[in-house]
Design an enzyme around this catalytic site. Structure first.
Site, mmCIF file in Angstrom:
data_model
loop_
_atom_site.group_PDB
_atom_site.id
_atom_site.type_symbol
_atom_site.label_atom_id
_atom_site.label_comp_id
_atom_site.label_asym_id
_atom_site.label_seq_id
_atom_site.Cartn_x
_atom_site.Cartn_y
_atom_site.Cartn_z
ATOM 1 N N THR A 129 2.626 -63.270 2.505
ATOM 2 C CA THR A 129 3.060 -64.380 1.658
ATOM 3 C C THR A 129 3.946 -65.309 2.477
ATOM 4 O O THR A 129 4.834 -64.861 3.197
ATOM 5 C CB THR A 129 3.847 -63.865 0.438
ATOM 6 O OG1 THR A 129 3.025 -62.965 -0.321
ATOM 7 C CG2 THR A 129 4.275 -65.016 -0.464
ATOM 8 N N LEU A 132 9.850 -61.434 1.093
ATOM 9 C CA LEU A 132 8.487 -61.840 0.780
ATOM 10 C C LEU A 132 7.554 -60.880 1.502
ATOM 11 O O LEU A 132 7.857 -60.420 2.604
ATOM 12 C CB LEU A 132 8.204 -63.266 1.273
ATOM 13 C CG LEU A 132 8.912 -64.425 0.556
ATOM 14 C CD1 LEU A 132 8.536 -65.745 1.230
ATOM 15 C CD2 LEU A 132 8.550 -64.474 -0.915
ATOM 16 N N ASP A 133 6.410 -60.595 0.890
ATOM 17 C CA ASP A 133 5.411 -59.775 1.563
ATOM 18 C C ASP A 133 5.028 -60.397 2.901
ATOM 19 O O ASP A 133 5.117 -61.622 3.077
ATOM 20 C CB ASP A 133 4.148 -59.650 0.704
ATOM 21 C CG ASP A 133 4.377 -58.831 -0.553
ATOM 22 O OD1 ASP A 133 5.354 -58.057 -0.574
ATOM 23 O OD2 ASP A 133 3.590 -58.975 -1.501
ATOM 24 N N ARG A 134 4.581 -59.563 3.811
ATOM 25 C CA ARG A 134 4.155 -60.050 5.130
ATOM 26 C C ARG A 134 3.179 -61.227 5.005
ATOM 27 O O ARG A 134 3.315 -62.234 5.705
ATOM 28 C CB ARG A 134 3.476 -58.916 5.903
ATOM 29 C CG ARG A 134 2.916 -59.358 7.262
ATOM 30 C CD ARG A 134 1.832 -58.413 7.748
ATOM 31 N NE ARG A 134 2.364 -57.134 8.150
ATOM 32 C CZ ARG A 134 2.779 -56.834 9.389
ATOM 33 N NH1 ARG A 134 2.727 -57.763 10.326
ATOM 34 N NH2 ARG A 134 3.213 -55.638 9.666
#
Length: 323
Positions: A152, A148-150
């Site tokens: 998110t 997951l993106d930082r």
């Protein structure tokens, strides 16, 4: 946190087989977990049995159990770890929602990287979980399955052995049944739902751009449904048919309703001080047992608050001059 397990319909598929690190016992008659351990393990004391449970060393049907009175039914399998045992997991950045002999599922907070890079040596979900499993053995380690993106938050899966990792990654599209996010976006989305299809490709400075025609990039498909409209925002449920880098954020930009707090693909609107994107639901078939595991987390409180309809103050009645 909602966790349910269902049996998968039989289907031929390669599966991972990790080396057994526990002793397994079959349940023949109904009982409570503590009583079962006392009867099955020769010479064990009640204190030792409690210690096994508190150290998360006992599993029932591949799920760690710590309650002494957990009910057992015939046909279940109790597994007692051969390792020294894990201490209770504690982290303000991650919540451990599921663990068995093969994998971990966690709920990640926003602001935490999934894994570091050569340039980013900070604390990550991967490093926190590595420290956790190494308490029961220095050679134990965690393997990243997806990211997951930082910024998110939400559900992430990690493997405990390389074979499980490879199976999950190689057969991800077949193993994952349902993967959904919730997001708050700018503006009130006109349609109640729809599907966005485009091809995504990174440019030289790693900005993902979208094309409605095949540009040689990866085809990406996102289904969206409006849950609520309020205060000039929309709360959306997003279902991924494909899992591409920056897919949701770029597709919301395509929709002309970017995710709140998205400094890269947004419009500068950041009323809650974070990216308003959360991976709230994940369903997948266990790569070893073939059971369907279903996980669901609550919507972040910031998302709910911003969608509360603001009450309009009643106008004050004009005073009547009686003089």
């Amino acid at each position: 946190m909602v966790i349910t397990k269902k049996k998968k319909e039989k289907k031929s598929k390669p599966v991972a087989r990790a080396k057994a690190k526990y002793t397994a016992y079959s349940v023949k008659e109904a009982s409570e977990l503590m009583d079962f351990l006392m009867n099955k393990i020769d010479g064990i004391s009640r204190t030792t049995a409690k210690s096994l449970l508190s150290k998360r060393m006992v599993m029932v049907d591949n799920v760690i159990r710590t309650q002494y009175n957990h009910p057992l039914k015939p046909g279940m399998r109790v597994q007692v770890s051969k390792n020294k045992g894990n201490k209770e997991f504690r982290s303000s950045l991650l919540k451990l929602v599921y663990e068995d002999a093969y994998l971990l599922v966690v709920d990640k907070r926003e602001g935490l990287l999934t894994i570091g890079t050569d340039k980013q040596k900070e604390r990550t979900a991967h490093s926190i979980l590595n420290e956790y499993v190494q308490r029961s053995g220095k050679n134990h380690r965690i393997y990243v399955v997806h990211r997951l993106d930082r910024d998110t938050s939400g559900l992430l899966v990690f493997a405990k052995d390389e074979k499980t990792k490879i199976t999950l990654q190689d057969y991800w599209d077949r193993i994952v049944k349902d993967r959904r996010y919730v997001a708050v976006v700018s503006g009130e989305v006109e349609k109640d739902g729809g599907t966005i299809t485009s091809w995504l490709k990174d440019n030289k400075v790693f900005i993902t751009y979208s094309s409605m025609t095949n540009n040689g990039g990866d085809k990406a498909i996102t289904h969206y449904k409006v849950i609520k409209r309020a205060n000039g925002y929309s709360l959306l449920e997003l279902e991924l048919e494909t899992g591409r880098k920056n897919q949701i954020r770029v597709h919301m930009q395509d929709l002309k309703h970017p995710v709140l707090g998205d400094v890269k693909y947004g419009d500068g609107n950041n009323p809650i001080g974070r990216l308003a994107l959360h991976a709230y639901k994940l369903s997948f078939y266990h790569p070893v047992t073939d059971e369907l595991l279903e996980f669901e987390t609550p919507y972040p409180s910031e998302f709910r608050k911003i969608m509360l309809k603001q009450k309009t103050a009643k106008p004050k009645e004009d005073a009547i001059d009686t003089e």
